[in-house]
Design an enzyme around this catalytic site. Sequence first.
Site, mmCIF file in Angstrom:
data_model
loop_
_atom_site.group_PDB
_atom_site.id
_atom_site.type_symbol
_atom_site.label_atom_id
_atom_site.label_comp_id
_atom_site.label_asym_id
_atom_site.label_seq_id
_atom_site.Cartn_x
_atom_site.Cartn_y
_atom_site.Cartn_z
ATOM 1 C CG ASP A 1 -2.095 -0.909 1.097
ATOM 2 O OD1 ASP A 1 -2.450 -1.254 -0.038
ATOM 3 O OD2 ASP A 1 -2.650 -1.297 2.137
ATOM 4 N N GLY B 1 -17.514 -2.612 13.037
ATOM 5 C CA GLY B 1 -18.814 -2.518 12.389
ATOM 6 C C GLY B 1 -18.864 -3.069 10.979
ATOM 7 C CE1 TYR C 1 -10.189 -0.895 -0.263
ATOM 8 C CE2 TYR C 1 -9.466 1.357 -0.628
ATOM 9 C CZ TYR C 1 -9.398 0.184 0.085
ATOM 10 O OH TYR C 1 -8.552 0.091 1.160
#
EC number: 3.2.1.18
Length: 469
Positions: free
Chosen positions: A151, A298, A405
């Site tokens: 990354d 979450g 993404y």
Amino acid sequence: MNPNQKIITIGVVNTTLSTIALLIGVGNLIFNTVIHEKIGDHQTVVYPTITAPVVPNCSDTIITYNNTVINNITTTIITEAERHFKPSLPLCPFRGFFPFHKDNAIRLGENKDVIVTREPYVSCDNDNCWSFALAQGALLGTKHSNGTIKDRTPYRSLIRFPIGTAPVLGNYKEICVAWSSSSCFDGKEWMHVCMTGNDNDASAQIIYAGKMTDSIKSWRRDILRTQESECQCIDGTCVVAVTDGPAANSADHRVYWIREGKVIKYENVPKTKIQHLEECSCYVDTDVYCVCRDNWKGSNRPWMRINNETILETGYVCSKFHSDTPRPADPSTVSCDSPSNVNGGPGVKGFGFKTGDDVWLGRTVSTNGRSGFEIIKVTEGWINSPNHAKSVTQTLVSNNDWSGYSGSFIVENNGCFQPCFYIELIRGRTNKNDDVSWTSNSIVTFCGLDNEPGSGNWPDGSNIGFMPK
């Protein structure tokens, strides 16, 4: 040459020269006529006056010429139309999403001419929409592309190229050094936020109108990072979400307000509701709405509502149909003020659009991997309601194909903002059976219209066996 031929040759030459002389004479006559007509239009001539001789007994006459020439010069100044800052507008009404552009970057990279990228996004100015991506400083399948699964390296940079085209040598512009970024157009100029540096001491450089204007230094010293999609500007003030801290623990989250490239303030995102927030996808619907990624707890997505002064609201998307990956099977828990605590990490960048009490959510088809893509409309999914229902499902990439993404962008269109989004189609080392040394992507984009859409499948489509290793 006999005498007759000589006579004929001399005659031909003579005729040719005479013709040329005649043409020159005619041209000269036309030229003088035009010039005299133009002088007649642009000058005042005072004709000669005769003055009597001053010296007696002299027969000479003195003639005085008084010529006055007035040149009228007209200067035309072409001024560029005055630009105005983007205003606050509502979202345009929409009933579904339609294909916009597809760059096919991996298929076109079979001959190694395509730049290795990831984290792509789209943003638009007054005239055009542009693709942005974080390049790896390498071409597909070359030796430098080995290891581009990483990354953060010093070789990554933010690049821009025309939407719908693959990033190749010759059609892209390098914007800044960056391994995390966000970009937006305020109505007058482009602004870019570019993160780079050591993980424990990175900084964000702010570029406005092509010049470096300000910076943000890492305060938690733990991978300063931002949206990986477009920021949003209202009346010249641009809003950017920034995170610093652990990817799977409590981190710090800030919203920065930036005007003409200068930070004017920031606020910490309250932790009363949001436990973790990064990679926000933001859009304008009068205020700025951001739908983000909770990489810690979450599988439901955190969101913020922001104006030019402050953070107005925060929470989690209530929908019992969650949209992060991994996530539980549908339906799951309803949680509006806290993370679901079910399949909470790691996560993937995504987006959503609020429409009244309803919400549209983009998500992978797979509940545990980055494959397939669909967008669903959840009736009353923005609020705490027992009536959550999937009223629309559009499958855009089949579960047999890779995705990645996704993020939102908006296009000003007839007094409102048209909702749009992109899907990153990742290929390479992150995917099972992609036996290559590189990791890169193509993208496909969709925009909303107030019409009923058709159906289809828009995968990356490259045969990895054809690709350079």
